[in-house]
Design a protein around this motif. Structure first.
Motif, PDB file in Angstrom:
ATOM      1  N   GLY A 185      10.965   9.150   4.703  1.00  0.00           N
ATOM      2  CA  GLY A 185      10.662   9.333   6.120  1.00  0.00           C
ATOM      3  C   GLY A 185      10.083   8.045   6.682  1.00  0.00           C
ATOM      4  N   MET A 186      10.075   7.933   8.003  1.00  0.00           N
ATOM      5  CA  MET A 186       9.570   6.714   8.636  1.00  0.00           C
ATOM      6  C   MET A 186       8.076   6.517   8.370  1.00  0.00           C
ATOM      7  SD  MET A 186      12.226   5.253   9.698  1.00  0.00           S
ATOM      8  CE  MET A 186      11.748   3.875  10.762  1.00  0.00           C
ATOM      9  N   GLU A 187       7.389   7.605   8.002  1.00  0.00           N
ATOM     10  CA  GLU A 187       5.951   7.493   7.700  1.00  0.00           C
ATOM     11  C   GLU A 187       5.711   6.737   6.390  1.00  0.00           C
ATOM     12  OE1 GLU A 187       7.613  11.216   5.969  1.00  0.00           O
ATOM     13  OE2 GLU A 187       7.665  10.363   7.995  1.00  0.00           O
ATOM     14  N   ASP A 188       6.784   6.507   5.614  1.00  0.00           N
ATOM     15  CA  ASP A 188       6.660   5.740   4.362  1.00  0.00           C
ATOM     16  C   ASP A 188       6.541   4.237   4.605  1.00  0.00           C
ATOM     17  OD1 ASP A 188       6.841   8.104   2.964  1.00  0.00           O
ATOM     18  OD2 ASP A 188       8.919   7.815   2.321  1.00  0.00           O
ATOM     19  N   PHE A 189       6.702   3.816   5.863  1.00  0.00           N
ATOM     20  CA  PHE A 189       6.663   2.389   6.190  1.00  0.00           C
ATOM     21  C   PHE A 189       5.316   1.966   6.766  1.00  0.00           C
ATOM     22  CE2 PHE A 189      11.227   3.320   6.416  1.00  0.00           C
ATOM     23  CZ  PHE A 189      11.748   2.273   5.669  1.00  0.00           C
ATOM     24  N   ALA A 190       4.955   0.720   6.459  1.00  0.00           N
ATOM     25  CA  ALA A 190       3.777   0.094   7.063  1.00  0.00           C
ATOM     26  C   ALA A 190       4.147  -1.361   7.339  1.00  0.00           C
ATOM     27  CB  ALA A 190       2.593   0.163   6.097  1.00  0.00           C
ATOM     28  N   ASP A 191       3.396  -2.035   8.198  1.00  0.00           N
ATOM     29  CA  ASP A 191       3.657  -3.445   8.458  1.00  0.00           C
ATOM     30  C   ASP A 191       3.423  -4.243   7.178  1.00  0.00           C
ATOM     31  OD1 ASP A 191       4.399  -3.058  11.029  1.00  0.00           O
ATOM     32  OD2 ASP A 191       2.604  -3.917  11.942  1.00  0.00           O
ATOM     33  N   GLY A 192       4.403  -5.078   6.834  1.00  0.00           N
ATOM     34  CA  GLY A 192       4.297  -5.876   5.623  1.00  0.00           C
ATOM     35  C   GLY A 192       4.526  -7.345   5.895  1.00  0.00           C
ATOM     36  N   TYR A 193       5.283  -7.982   5.020  1.00  0.00           N
ATOM     37  CA  TYR A 193       5.593  -9.409   5.086  1.00  0.00           C
ATOM     38  C   TYR A 193       6.088  -9.788   6.479  1.00  0.00           C
ATOM     39  CZ  TYR A 193       8.132 -13.741   3.887  1.00  0.00           C
ATOM     40  OH  TYR A 193       8.603 -15.027   3.831  1.00  0.00           O
ATOM     41  N   GLN A 194       5.424 -10.750   7.112  1.00  0.00           N
ATOM     42  CA  GLN A 194       5.756 -11.256   8.449  1.00  0.00           C
ATOM     43  C   GLN A 194       5.843 -10.151   9.507  1.00  0.00           C
ATOM     44  OE1 GLN A 194       8.457 -14.421   8.955  1.00  0.00           O
ATOM     45  NE2 GLN A 194       7.654 -15.504   7.200  1.00  0.00           N
ATOM     46  N   GLY A 195       5.144  -9.040   9.268  1.00  0.00           N
ATOM     47  CA  GLY A 195       5.159  -7.942  10.237  1.00  0.00           C
ATOM     48  C   GLY A 195       6.375  -7.038  10.129  1.00  0.00           C
ATOM     49  N   ILE A 196       7.207  -7.249   9.107  1.00  0.00           N
ATOM     50  CA  ILE A 196       8.398  -6.418   8.897  1.00  0.00           C
ATOM     51  C   ILE A 196       7.948  -5.106   8.246  1.00  0.00           C
ATOM     52  CG2 ILE A 196      10.650  -6.251   7.723  1.00  0.00           C
ATOM     53  CD1 ILE A 196      10.615  -9.379   7.655  1.00  0.00           C
ATOM     54  N   ARG A 197       8.560  -4.008   8.650  1.00  0.00           N
ATOM     55  CA  ARG A 197       8.222  -2.709   8.067  1.00  0.00           C
ATOM     56  C   ARG A 197       8.633  -2.667   6.600  1.00  0.00           C
ATOM     57  NH1 ARG A 197       9.866   1.732  12.620  1.00  0.00           N
ATOM     58  NH2 ARG A 197      11.037   0.112  13.645  1.00  0.00           N
ATOM     59  N   GLU A 198       7.701  -2.269   5.747  1.00  0.00           N
ATOM     60  CA  GLU A 198       7.956  -2.193   4.310  1.00  0.00           C
ATOM     61  C   GLU A 198       7.431  -0.884   3.748  1.00  0.00           C
ATOM     62  OE1 GLU A 198       7.653  -6.837   2.813  1.00  0.00           O
ATOM     63  OE2 GLU A 198       5.924  -5.535   2.503  1.00  0.00           O
ATOM     64  N   PRO A 199       8.062  -0.402   2.660  1.00  0.00           N
ATOM     65  CA  PRO A 199       7.539   0.794   1.994  1.00  0.00           C
ATOM     66  C   PRO A 199       6.354   0.418   1.109  1.00  0.00           C
ATOM     67  CG  PRO A 199       9.484   0.006   0.846  1.00  0.00           C
ATOM     68  CD  PRO A 199       9.298  -0.890   2.044  1.00  0.00           C
ATOM     69  N   GLU A 200       5.624   1.435   0.682  1.00  0.00           N
ATOM     70  CA  GLU A 200       4.538   1.230  -0.277  1.00  0.00           C
ATOM     71  C   GLU A 200       5.197   0.904  -1.622  1.00  0.00           C
ATOM     72  OE1 GLU A 200       1.268   4.097  -2.241  1.00  0.00           O
ATOM     73  OE2 GLU A 200       1.766   4.530  -0.136  1.00  0.00           O
ATOM     74  N   GLY A 201       4.559   0.092  -2.429  1.00  0.00           N
ATOM     75  CA  GLY A 201       5.148  -0.285  -3.716  1.00  0.00           C
ATOM     76  C   GLY A 201       4.891   0.745  -4.807  1.00  0.00           C
ATOM     77  N   ASP A 202       5.425   1.958  -4.640  1.00  0.00           N
ATOM     78  CA  ASP A 202       5.230   3.026  -5.613  1.00  0.00           C
ATOM     79  C   ASP A 202       6.256   2.899  -6.734  1.00  0.00           C
ATOM     80  OD1 ASP A 202       5.152   5.400  -7.048  1.00  0.00           O
ATOM     81  OD2 ASP A 202       5.053   6.696  -5.276  1.00  0.00           O
TER      82      ASP A 202
END
Length: 195
Positions: free
Chosen positions: A95-112
Protein backbone atom coordinates in the motif's frame (compact mmCIF):
# COMPACT_ATOMS: atom_id res chain seq x y z
CA UNK A 1 20.49 17.25 -32.25
CA UNK A 2 24.10 16.88 -31.13
CA UNK A 3 25.90 19.58 -33.09
CA UNK A 4 29.42 18.94 -31.83
CA UNK A 5 31.14 15.70 -32.75
CA UNK A 6 31.76 14.94 -29.10
CA UNK A 7 29.78 16.00 -26.06
CA UNK A 8 30.57 14.81 -22.56
CA UNK A 9 28.19 12.45 -20.78
CA UNK A 10 27.33 15.24 -18.37
CA UNK A 11 26.51 17.67 -21.20
CA UNK A 12 24.40 15.04 -22.94
CA UNK A 13 22.57 14.19 -19.70
CA UNK A 14 21.92 17.87 -18.93
CA UNK A 15 20.67 18.59 -22.45
CA UNK A 16 18.16 15.72 -22.48
CA UNK A 17 17.03 16.31 -18.91
CA UNK A 18 16.38 19.89 -19.98
CA UNK A 19 14.21 18.63 -22.89
CA UNK A 20 12.31 16.44 -20.41
CA UNK A 21 11.94 19.28 -17.90
CA UNK A 22 10.37 21.47 -20.59
CA UNK A 23 7.37 19.16 -20.89
CA UNK A 24 4.36 20.69 -19.14
CA UNK A 25 2.68 18.73 -16.34
CA UNK A 26 -0.22 18.01 -18.71
CA UNK A 27 2.14 16.70 -21.44
CA UNK A 28 3.94 14.54 -18.88
CA UNK A 29 0.64 13.12 -17.64
CA UNK A 30 -0.66 12.37 -21.16
CA UNK A 31 2.62 10.93 -22.44
CA UNK A 32 3.08 8.85 -19.27
CA UNK A 33 -0.44 7.40 -19.73
CA UNK A 34 0.45 6.46 -23.33
CA UNK A 35 3.71 4.83 -22.19
CA UNK A 36 1.79 2.73 -19.66
CA UNK A 37 -0.73 1.71 -22.38
CA UNK A 38 2.12 0.46 -24.57
CA UNK A 39 3.77 -1.31 -21.61
CA UNK A 40 0.55 -3.01 -20.44
CA UNK A 41 -0.02 -4.38 -23.96
CA UNK A 42 3.33 -6.23 -23.80
CA UNK A 43 3.37 -9.96 -22.96
CA UNK A 44 6.41 -9.47 -20.72
CA UNK A 45 4.36 -7.08 -18.58
CA UNK A 46 1.15 -9.14 -18.65
CA UNK A 47 2.98 -12.33 -17.60
CA UNK A 48 5.04 -10.69 -14.83
CA UNK A 49 4.09 -11.93 -11.36
CA UNK A 50 6.51 -9.45 -9.77
CA UNK A 51 6.84 -5.87 -10.94
CA UNK A 52 9.86 -3.90 -9.73
CA UNK A 53 8.93 -0.25 -10.12
CA UNK A 54 10.65 3.08 -9.55
CA UNK A 55 8.77 5.94 -7.92
CA UNK A 56 8.86 8.91 -10.27
CA UNK A 57 10.96 11.89 -9.29
CA UNK A 58 10.95 15.37 -10.77
CA UNK A 59 10.05 15.13 -14.47
CA UNK A 60 10.42 11.35 -14.94
CA UNK A 61 7.79 9.23 -16.67
CA UNK A 62 5.08 9.05 -14.03
CA UNK A 63 4.72 5.82 -12.09
CA UNK A 64 3.29 6.76 -8.67
CA UNK A 65 -0.37 6.95 -9.75
CA UNK A 66 -0.15 3.64 -11.62
CA UNK A 67 1.62 1.97 -8.69
CA UNK A 68 -1.29 3.08 -6.48
CA UNK A 69 -3.77 1.47 -8.93
CA UNK A 70 -1.71 -1.72 -9.19
CA UNK A 71 -1.56 -2.05 -5.40
CA UNK A 72 -5.38 -1.90 -5.28
CA UNK A 73 -5.72 -4.55 -8.04
CA UNK A 74 -3.57 -7.14 -6.19
CA UNK A 75 -2.76 -8.91 -9.49
CA UNK A 76 1.00 -8.49 -9.24
CA UNK A 77 3.43 -8.25 -6.35
CA UNK A 78 4.95 -4.76 -6.38
CA UNK A 79 8.52 -4.05 -5.28
CA UNK A 80 10.06 -0.58 -4.98
CA UNK A 81 13.70 0.50 -4.60
CA UNK A 82 15.46 1.78 -1.53
CA UNK A 83 18.93 3.30 -1.77
CA UNK A 84 21.31 1.59 0.65
CA UNK A 85 24.81 3.01 0.46
CA UNK A 86 25.91 2.79 -3.19
CA UNK A 87 23.25 0.24 -4.16
CA UNK A 88 19.52 -0.16 -4.49
CA UNK A 89 17.50 -3.05 -3.12
CA UNK A 90 13.84 -3.69 -3.87
CA UNK A 91 11.27 -4.37 -1.16
CA UNK A 92 7.67 -5.48 -1.55
CA UNK A 93 5.03 -2.82 -0.91
CA UNK A 94 1.34 -3.55 -0.34
CA UNK A 95 0.00 0.00 0.00
CA UNK A 96 1.06 3.62 -0.40
CA UNK A 97 1.44 3.81 3.39
CA UNK A 98 4.54 1.59 2.98
CA UNK A 99 6.41 4.57 1.51
CA UNK A 100 8.32 7.35 3.24
CA UNK A 101 10.59 10.10 1.93
CA UNK A 102 14.01 8.62 1.25
CA UNK A 103 17.07 9.27 -0.91
CA UNK A 104 16.85 12.79 -2.43
CA UNK A 105 13.22 13.01 -1.28
CA UNK A 106 12.15 10.07 -3.47
CA UNK A 107 9.49 7.81 -1.96
CA UNK A 108 11.04 4.59 -0.66
CA UNK A 109 9.80 1.52 1.20
CA UNK A 110 11.06 0.54 4.63
CA UNK A 111 14.03 -1.83 4.42
CA UNK A 112 12.22 -4.88 5.82
CA UNK A 113 14.35 -8.00 5.09
CA UNK A 114 11.19 -10.16 5.04
CA UNK A 115 9.98 -8.17 2.03
CA UNK A 116 13.26 -8.16 0.10
CA UNK A 117 13.26 -9.13 -3.58
CA UNK A 118 15.71 -12.02 -3.89
CA UNK A 119 17.87 -13.70 -6.52
CA UNK A 120 15.74 -16.83 -6.06
CA UNK A 121 12.62 -14.87 -7.09
CA UNK A 122 14.42 -13.47 -10.14
CA UNK A 123 15.41 -17.01 -11.19
CA UNK A 124 12.14 -18.85 -10.53
CA UNK A 125 9.37 -16.28 -11.06
CA UNK A 126 8.31 -14.03 -13.93
CA UNK A 127 9.60 -10.57 -13.07
CA UNK A 128 9.90 -7.22 -14.80
CA UNK A 129 12.10 -4.33 -13.66
CA UNK A 130 11.07 -0.80 -14.72
CA UNK A 131 14.06 1.46 -15.23
CA UNK A 132 14.22 5.28 -15.24
CA UNK A 133 16.93 7.28 -16.98
CA UNK A 134 18.01 10.59 -18.46
CA UNK A 135 18.98 9.76 -22.08
CA UNK A 136 18.40 6.76 -24.34
CA UNK A 137 19.02 5.76 -27.96
CA UNK A 138 17.39 3.43 -30.51
CA UNK A 139 19.98 0.71 -29.81
CA UNK A 140 18.60 0.54 -26.23
CA UNK A 141 21.56 2.53 -24.90
CA UNK A 142 20.74 4.16 -21.58
CA UNK A 143 22.26 6.79 -19.34
CA UNK A 144 20.96 7.17 -15.82
CA UNK A 145 21.91 9.96 -13.47
CA UNK A 146 25.55 8.99 -12.97
CA UNK A 147 25.37 6.82 -9.84
CA UNK A 148 25.08 3.45 -11.63
CA UNK A 149 22.36 2.07 -9.32
CA UNK A 150 20.42 0.26 -12.05
CA UNK A 151 23.50 -0.97 -13.94
CA UNK A 152 24.78 -2.61 -10.76
CA UNK A 153 21.36 -4.01 -9.95
CA UNK A 154 21.00 -5.58 -13.41
CA UNK A 155 24.52 -7.00 -13.02
CA UNK A 156 23.56 -8.59 -9.72
CA UNK A 157 20.27 -9.96 -11.15
CA UNK A 158 21.14 -11.13 -14.69
CA UNK A 159 17.87 -13.12 -14.99
CA UNK A 160 15.72 -9.99 -14.62
CA UNK A 161 13.86 -8.69 -17.67
CA UNK A 162 13.85 -4.89 -17.84
CA UNK A 163 11.88 -2.13 -19.53
CA UNK A 164 13.04 1.49 -19.44
CA UNK A 165 10.34 4.16 -19.48
CA UNK A 166 11.18 7.33 -21.42
CA UNK A 167 9.59 10.25 -23.18
CA UNK A 168 10.36 10.41 -26.90
CA UNK A 169 12.23 13.71 -26.27
CA UNK A 170 14.80 11.69 -24.27
CA UNK A 171 15.88 9.64 -27.30
CA UNK A 172 19.28 10.78 -28.60
CA UNK A 173 21.11 9.72 -31.76
CA UNK A 174 23.73 7.82 -29.75
CA UNK A 175 24.40 7.29 -26.06
CA UNK A 176 28.03 6.63 -25.09
CA UNK A 177 28.12 3.09 -23.66
CA UNK A 178 30.83 1.78 -21.34
CA UNK A 179 31.58 -1.81 -20.29
CA UNK A 180 29.60 -1.52 -17.03
CA UNK A 181 26.47 -0.04 -18.69
CA UNK A 182 23.50 -2.42 -18.97
CA UNK A 183 20.95 -2.05 -21.75
CA UNK A 184 17.30 -2.59 -20.84
CA UNK A 185 15.49 -5.32 -22.83
CA UNK A 186 13.19 -2.64 -24.23
CA UNK A 187 12.52 1.07 -24.00
CA UNK A 188 8.88 2.14 -23.87
CA UNK A 189 8.22 5.67 -25.11
CA UNK A 190 5.05 7.64 -25.82
CA UNK A 191 5.55 6.72 -29.52
CA UNK A 192 6.00 2.97 -29.03
CA UNK A 193 8.52 0.29 -28.12
CA UNK A 194 12.24 0.27 -28.94
CA UNK A 195 13.52 -3.32 -28.97
Amino acid sequence: MEKKEFVSKQELRSRYLNYRNQLSMRERREKSARIWEFLKAEKIYQNAENLLVYMDYRSEVMTCGVVEELLKEHKKRIFAPKVEGMDIRFYEVTGMEDFADGYQGIREPEGDENRLFTEQMAKTQKCLLLVPGSVFDRERGRMGYGKGFYDRYLDAFPDLKSAALAFECQIAKKVPIEAHDRKPDMIVTDKGIIR
